[in-house]
Design an enzyme around this catalytic site. Structure first.
Site, PDB file in Angstrom:
ATOM      1  N   GLU A 164      30.632 -15.140  -6.718  1.00 20.57           N
ATOM      2  CA  GLU A 164      31.706 -14.278  -7.233  1.00 20.57           C
ATOM      3  C   GLU A 164      32.965 -15.035  -7.650  1.00 20.57           C
ATOM      4  OE1 GLU A 164      32.428 -11.168  -4.363  1.00 20.57           O
ATOM      5  OE2 GLU A 164      30.496 -10.256  -4.731  1.00 20.57           O
ATOM      6  N   GLU A 347      23.691  -9.244  -3.600  1.00 21.22           N
ATOM      7  CA  GLU A 347      24.431  -8.541  -2.536  1.00 21.22           C
ATOM      8  C   GLU A 347      24.455  -7.059  -2.855  1.00 21.22           C
ATOM      9  OE1 GLU A 347      28.385  -9.921  -1.492  1.00 21.22           O
ATOM     10  OE2 GLU A 347      27.746 -12.022  -1.584  1.00 21.22           O
TER      11      GLU A 347
END
Ligand code: FCB
Length: 437
Positions: A164, A347
């Site tokens: 991320e 995720e």
């Protein structure tokens, strides 16, 4: 639940600073998260990751939990300051030994090790030199990737360079609610470009050491435009470019989108070719969609984020919107077409205030409903032709949730932090049964 193709990868994810503890053991150097967590007022409950889930000492117990779950893969991250305590120089063998033991334990249990190289824990000395604002950090990252793959490249089954980079740029360098706590707003763009450059250089370093596939894990949030003026449309587009395209378009050979803050002076000749080194898998982290409308006059931002009505909410106050995962997968497919590599959802998960009952059981029906909805939404996108080859739940364990400290529980396994006792929740049994089927 509909069927899944044979070979579909089911897994769970964690990250180093959130679970390992043992921050001063075996030569590990300090990371930006050690520094940040120890500063007064940064973490809501005043906690740090000094001990976290003590996974460094309990990894065998945690591997047994993974084996009991029956997952085919485990996504963990490697702490750069264990491998290079100051962020430069030779490898710290004792640090790599830990991951060596972990990887061998996973393989012995029939679980594919999936290793993320950077899940936000930059060695502090590199931050002192400018962190990701500084171009040299990209080269340092490739060197660290090389050292790590030299040791583990024969056994890790999927390498993920960055976790991320959008969240790290925004919260770490843009608004400062995460380490390193810089609040540069749109002047944070160098942290975007240098992370992506580091990714590209690391892909090359990994290719030289391993035949395993290479990926990046990006955070995505489909944008729900609130209001329908031209200004609302422009705001939604600006937010979408920043969150969903800035870290993907250049990787897939499209160059940078027209995103707020983009500063061409930071980009050197040849960089875009380095960024666009082919990847084998795109990791997709999804939690929720984002409501966006035009900003108030005088706002420093070209958009305003607004809460979305009509959804149940998690303990993080995030909307529960499985349809957002389907929408996002479709959108990636539509946007990038044949340039989109196979996707793995790296995720997906939710926080609830789970606690043991009088018998010591931890029942978490909301998490089961959440995961069931998201797995179904993903399956629908697959049926529509989106190439999805894996799904990882965030997270195996309740853990140290960054600025939220120990107040947010995301695990399939409950952790009682004072005793470090692990108790599988009812969602653990649910996921085990899903994987088995
Ligand atoms: C993601 C992070 C992960 C965890 C979850 C809840 O953005 O990658 O470490 O904090 O959110």
């Amino acid at each position: 639940m509909p069927d899944f193709p044979a070979g579909f990868r089911w897994g769970v994810s964690t990250s180093a600073y959130q679970i390992e503890g043992a921050t001063t053991v075996d030569g590990r150097g300090p990371s930006i998260w050690d520094t940040f967590a120890h500063e007064a007022g940064r973490i809501v409950d005043g906690s740090t990751g000094d001990q976290a889930c003590d996974h460094y000492h309990r990894h065998a117990e945690d591997t047994a939990l993974l084996a009991g779950l029956g997952v085919s893969a485990y996504r963990f991250s490697i702490a750069w300051p264990r491998v290079q305590p100051t962020g430069t120089g030779p490898a710290n063998t004792a640090g790599l030994d830990f991951y060596d033991r972990l990887v061998d334990g996973l393989l012995a249990a029939g679980i594919d090790p999936v290793a993320t190289l950077f899940h936000w824990d930059l060695p502090q000395p590199l931050e002192d030199a400018g962190g990701w604002l500084h171009r040299d950090t990209a080269a340092r990252f490739a060197e660290y990737a090389d050292l790590t793959a030299t040791r583990l490249g024969d056994r890790v089954k999927l390498w993920i360079t960055l976790n991320e980079p959008f969240i790290h740029m925004t919260l770490g360098y843009g608004i400062g609610t995460h380490a390193p706590g810089r609040a540069l707003l749109f002047d944070a763009f160098p942290a975007a470009h240098h992370q992506l450059l580091g990714h590209g250089l690391a892909v090359a370093a990994l290719r030289a050491r391993t035949a395993s596939p290479v990926a990046i894990a990006n955070n995505y949030s489909p944008v729900r435009q609130v209001g329908d003026t031209d200004a609302d449309r422009a705001a939604a587009q600006a937010y979408d470019a920043l969150h969903n395209r800035l870290f993907t378009d250049p990787l897939l050979g499209r160059g940078y989108p027209d995103a707020p803050g983009l500063d061409p002076a930071v980009i050197r000749d040849g960089d875009l070719d380095v960024l666009a080194a082919p990847i084998d898998v795109l990791g997709v982290n999804y939690y929720n969609p984002t409501g966006v409308r035009a900003p108030e006059e005088g706002s420093p931002l070209p958009f305003e984020m607004v809460p979305l009505d009509g959804y149940p909410r998690t303990a993080f106050d995030w909307p529960v919107a499985p349809d957002g995962l389907r929408e996002l997968l479709r959108q990636l497919h539509h946007r990038y077409g044949d340039a989109l590599p196979p996707v793995q959802v790296t995720e997906s998960g939710c926080a609830y205030d789970d606690a043991p009952d009088a018998q010591g059981r931890v029942d978490d029906p909301e998490r089961i409903a959440y995961l069931d909805g998201h797995v179904r939404a993903m399956r629908e996108a697959m049926a529509e032709g989106v190439p999805v080859t894996g799904y990882f739940v965030w997270s195996l364990l309740d853990n140290w949730e960054w600025a939220e400290g120990f107040t947010k529980r995301f695990g399939l396994v409950h952790v009682d932090y004072p005793t470090q006792r692990r108790t599988p929740k009812s969602s653990y049994a649910w996921f085990r049964d899903l994987v088995r089927r």
